[in-house]
Structure formats: structure tokens, C-alpha cells
Write a protein that holds these residues in place. Sequence first.
Motif, PDB file in Angstrom:
ATOM      1  N   ASP A 177      -8.940 -34.222  18.903  1.00  0.00           N
ATOM      2  CA  ASP A 177     -10.077 -35.115  18.737  1.00  0.00           C
ATOM      3  C   ASP A 177     -11.254 -34.526  19.492  1.00  0.00           C
ATOM      4  N   GLY A 178     -12.443 -35.056  19.227  1.00  0.00           N
ATOM      5  CA  GLY A 178     -13.610 -34.586  19.966  1.00  0.00           C
ATOM      6  C   GLY A 178     -14.882 -34.734  19.171  1.00  0.00           C
ATOM      7  N   HIS A 179     -15.958 -34.210  19.723  1.00  0.00           N
ATOM      8  CA  HIS A 179     -17.281 -34.359  19.131  1.00  0.00           C
ATOM      9  C   HIS A 179     -17.476 -33.457  17.898  1.00  0.00           C
ATOM     10  N   SER A 180     -18.529 -33.761  17.126  1.00  0.00           N
ATOM     11  CA  SER A 180     -18.851 -32.954  15.935  1.00  0.00           C
ATOM     12  C   SER A 180     -19.281 -31.553  16.333  1.00  0.00           C
ATOM     13  N   SER A 181     -18.974 -30.605  15.464  1.00  0.00           N
ATOM     14  CA  SER A 181     -19.445 -29.222  15.594  1.00  0.00           C
ATOM     15  C   SER A 181     -19.111 -28.561  16.930  1.00  0.00           C
ATOM     16  N   CYS A 182     -17.921 -28.806  17.440  1.00  0.00           N
ATOM     17  CA  CYS A 182     -17.551 -28.118  18.685  1.00  0.00           C
ATOM     18  C   CYS A 182     -16.475 -27.063  18.405  1.00  0.00           C
ATOM     19  N   GLY A 183     -16.301 -26.729  17.138  1.00  0.00           N
ATOM     20  CA  GLY A 183     -15.345 -25.674  16.790  1.00  0.00           C
ATOM     21  C   GLY A 183     -13.902 -26.164  16.782  1.00  0.00           C
ATOM     22  N   LYS A 184     -13.767 -27.477  16.824  1.00  0.00           N
ATOM     23  CA  LYS A 184     -12.443 -28.108  16.859  1.00  0.00           C
ATOM     24  C   LYS A 184     -11.600 -27.733  15.635  1.00  0.00           C
ATOM     25  N   SER A 185     -12.213 -27.803  14.449  1.00  0.00           N
ATOM     26  CA  SER A 185     -11.452 -27.548  13.220  1.00  0.00           C
ATOM     27  C   SER A 185     -10.940 -26.119  13.158  1.00  0.00           C
ATOM     28  N   THR A 186     -11.801 -25.157  13.504  1.00  0.00           N
ATOM     29  CA  THR A 186     -11.389 -23.750  13.454  1.00  0.00           C
ATOM     30  C   THR A 186     -10.234 -23.522  14.413  1.00  0.00           C
ATOM     31  N   MET A 187     -10.339 -24.114  15.601  1.00  0.00           N
ATOM     32  CA  MET A 187      -9.304 -23.941  16.613  1.00  0.00           C
ATOM     33  C   MET A 187      -7.983 -24.578  16.150  1.00  0.00           C
ATOM     34  N   ALA A 188      -8.088 -25.802  15.601  1.00  0.00           N
ATOM     35  CA  ALA A 188      -6.894 -26.521  15.152  1.00  0.00           C
ATOM     36  C   ALA A 188      -6.221 -25.773  13.995  1.00  0.00           C
ATOM     37  N   LYS A 189      -7.061 -25.235  13.095  1.00  0.00           N
ATOM     38  CA  LYS A 189      -6.547 -24.497  11.932  1.00  0.00           C
ATOM     39  C   LYS A 189      -5.821 -23.219  12.387  1.00  0.00           C
ATOM     40  N   THR A 190      -6.424 -22.515  13.334  1.00  0.00           N
ATOM     41  CA  THR A 190      -5.820 -21.283  13.844  1.00  0.00           C
ATOM     42  C   THR A 190      -4.482 -21.587  14.508  1.00  0.00           C
ATOM     43  N   LEU A 191      -4.450 -22.667  15.288  1.00  0.00           N
ATOM     44  CA  LEU A 191      -3.208 -23.037  15.964  1.00  0.00           C
ATOM     45  C   LEU A 191      -2.123 -23.370  14.936  1.00  0.00           C
ATOM     46  N   ALA A 192      -2.501 -24.134  13.909  1.00  0.00           N
ATOM     47  CA  ALA A 192      -1.528 -24.504  12.864  1.00  0.00           C
ATOM     48  C   ALA A 192      -0.965 -23.251  12.198  1.00  0.00           C
ATOM     49  N   GLU A 193      -1.833 -22.286  11.922  1.00  0.00           N
ATOM     50  CA  GLU A 193      -1.387 -21.037  11.285  1.00  0.00           C
ATOM     51  C   GLU A 193      -0.391 -20.308  12.170  1.00  0.00           C
ATOM     52  N   LYS A 194      -0.732 -20.211  13.481  1.00  0.00           N
ATOM     53  CA  LYS A 194       0.146 -19.495  14.407  1.00  0.00           C
ATOM     54  C   LYS A 194       1.513 -20.158  14.514  1.00  0.00           C
ATOM     55  N   LEU A 195       1.537 -21.473  14.440  1.00  0.00           N
ATOM     56  CA  LEU A 195       2.805 -22.201  14.596  1.00  0.00           C
ATOM     57  C   LEU A 195       3.526 -22.409  13.266  1.00  0.00           C
ATOM     58  N   GLY A 196       2.834 -22.106  12.162  1.00  0.00           N
ATOM     59  CA  GLY A 196       3.411 -22.374  10.836  1.00  0.00           C
ATOM     60  C   GLY A 196       3.453 -23.869  10.553  1.00  0.00           C
ATOM     61  N   TYR A 197       2.480 -24.608  11.097  1.00  0.00           N
ATOM     62  CA  TYR A 197       2.412 -26.061  10.923  1.00  0.00           C
ATOM     63  C   TYR A 197       1.405 -26.412   9.816  1.00  0.00           C
ATOM     64  N   LEU A 198       1.521 -27.640   9.317  1.00  0.00           N
ATOM     65  CA  LEU A 198       0.551 -28.161   8.353  1.00  0.00           C
ATOM     66  C   LEU A 198      -0.727 -28.499   9.118  1.00  0.00           C
ATOM     67  N   TYR A 199      -1.886 -28.221   8.508  1.00  0.00           N
ATOM     68  CA  TYR A 199      -3.154 -28.564   9.140  1.00  0.00           C
ATOM     69  C   TYR A 199      -3.876 -29.598   8.285  1.00  0.00           C
ATOM     70  N   VAL A 200      -4.357 -30.659   8.910  1.00  0.00           N
ATOM     71  CA  VAL A 200      -5.111 -31.675   8.171  1.00  0.00           C
ATOM     72  C   VAL A 200      -6.457 -31.942   8.862  1.00  0.00           C
ATOM     73  N   ASP A 201      -7.514 -31.802   8.074  1.00  0.00           N
ATOM     74  CA  ASP A 201      -8.876 -32.043   8.555  1.00  0.00           C
ATOM     75  C   ASP A 201      -9.267 -33.456   8.103  1.00  0.00           C
ATOM     76  N   THR A 202      -9.182 -34.425   9.019  1.00  0.00           N
ATOM     77  CA  THR A 202      -9.437 -35.817   8.606  1.00  0.00           C
ATOM     78  C   THR A 202     -10.929 -36.090   8.403  1.00  0.00           C
ATOM     79  N   GLY A 203     -11.798 -35.308   9.077  1.00  0.00           N
ATOM     80  CA  GLY A 203     -13.245 -35.456   8.863  1.00  0.00           C
ATOM     81  C   GLY A 203     -13.585 -35.203   7.405  1.00  0.00           C
ATOM     82  N   ALA A 204     -12.892 -34.223   6.807  1.00  0.00           N
ATOM     83  CA  ALA A 204     -13.133 -33.892   5.401  1.00  0.00           C
ATOM     84  C   ALA A 204     -12.764 -35.077   4.503  1.00  0.00           C
TER      85      ALA A 204
END
Length: 230
Positions: free
Chosen positions: A9-36
Motif C-alpha cells: 500500500d502507499g501513495h500514488s506514483s511512488c514506484g509501488k507497482s513496479t516494485m510489487a511487480k518485480t517482487l512477484a516475478e522473482k517469487l513466481g507469484y501472481l501480481y494484481v494492480d488494484t489501482g488499475a
Amino acid sequence: MKKITIAFDGHSSCGKSTMAKTLAEKLGYLYVDTGAMYRAVTLYALRNGIMDGKSKTIDEAALQNVIGSIEITQKREDGKVRTYLNGECVETEIRQMEVSSCVSPIAALGFVRKQLVACQQQMGKDGGIVMDGRDIGTVVFPHAELKVFVTASAEVRAQRRLAELQAKGDTKLTLAEVQKNIEERDYIDSHREVTPLVQAPDALLLDNSNLTIEQQNEMVLEWARKAMQK
Ligand code: DC
């Protein structure tokens, strides 16, 4: 290793999505962008005359009638996560300024949140998921094994957002306009009556104003590894 639930969670435009997406890729987890998902509902409302883009007035009764039938899905394609609205890829449209400036009032509606939260809980029911938004650690998954709350100064966020828009060829906006939009969204998101943006008491705070992308990615990967071992 245990498949955990990770809430960003966090504020808009703080790079949260890119970071969360990268982490999901590294772990082989599903990534969901709820803002979208909130953006897709906003696009639907704008396109169908349910919301007026200028006055930002919303025909709530009309939206309430259709909210259950709006289908929003996300697919990972060629390493990118794309959002679909009733089968149509709307990844470009939902990132445009008109949607960005209209999404907060839509996200403040209780019946919209109720519908999307239920859908998000369903997506994450088996764990092995990284979900990013504003209420993931507080409402959607209050029992997530790892909660990260991301922030950065409004100025740093505006600079990053402007660079992103310029990279997409959208160069009409000034830094001041982008910063104003970010501050307005922060205000509405943190002051709305229904589930305002707050840091969950057990969330780890990550202020990335002075961190490189690599440093923050390392940090969250380390947190995730620790959470998986618990
Ligand atoms: O993360 P974003 O900027 O794409 O989010 C768009 C808007 O949706 C933003 O104003 C906050 C809102 N939002 C929300 O209220 N709850 C979420 N879980 C995700 C986004």
C-alpha cells in the motif's frame, strides 16, 4: 516454501507497482494492480456517460446498477501486466490524465469498493500473491504475512511521474500540474470516509525518496524471504 500473501500500500506514483511487480516475478507469484481496477471502472463510467469528466459528477444510481456486470481482468503478456475491461485491453486508456483526475471520486464510493474488494479477495484466496493498492493490508488482506507501506516526497513522485508520461509521448503537462494532481489524489485518498489510505500498524514503512530501484527491490525481497520463513 510457504506461499504467502504480500500487501503493498502507499501513495500514488511512488514506484509501488513496479516494485510489487518485480517482487512477484522473482517469487513466481501472481501480481494484481488494484489501482488499475478502480481506473477501469472510472473509464467505464466516463465512456458511458455515468461520470462527467469536467464537473466530476457521478450518476451513482446508474453505476450501482451496472457495477456487478463490469468485468475487469488482468493478464501477464510478454512480461507486462495488462488490464482488460469487458474483454478489451484498456492499459493505455486507464493511464491517461482524464482517468487519473477522475479516479479518486470513483474509488471513494462504498459500493464500488465493496465489489472490487470481494473480487480481489477471491483472486488471492490461495496465497502466492503480491497485491498493490491503498487498502490491501488494512481491508483486503488484513492477515497478509507481509505488508509494505511505500511512500516518497510529493516532489520526487511528481518528477518520476512526469518522466513516465514524457516517455509515453505525453509532454503537455508541467511538473507543477503533475505535482498538483498527485497532492489532490493524496488528499482525497487519505481523507475519504470509506477506508481512507492509512498505514496498517504492522506494515513495514519504505520511504524510497532517496533509494535506487535496485536498493528498494533488494529490501523487499529480503523482507519477503524473512516472512516466508516464519
Ligand atoms: O495506484 P493508482 O494510482 O493506479 O490508483 C488509482 C486510484 O485508485 C487512486 O486514486 C487510489 C485508488 N485506489 C484505491 O482507492 N484503492 C486501491 N486498492 C487502489 C487504488
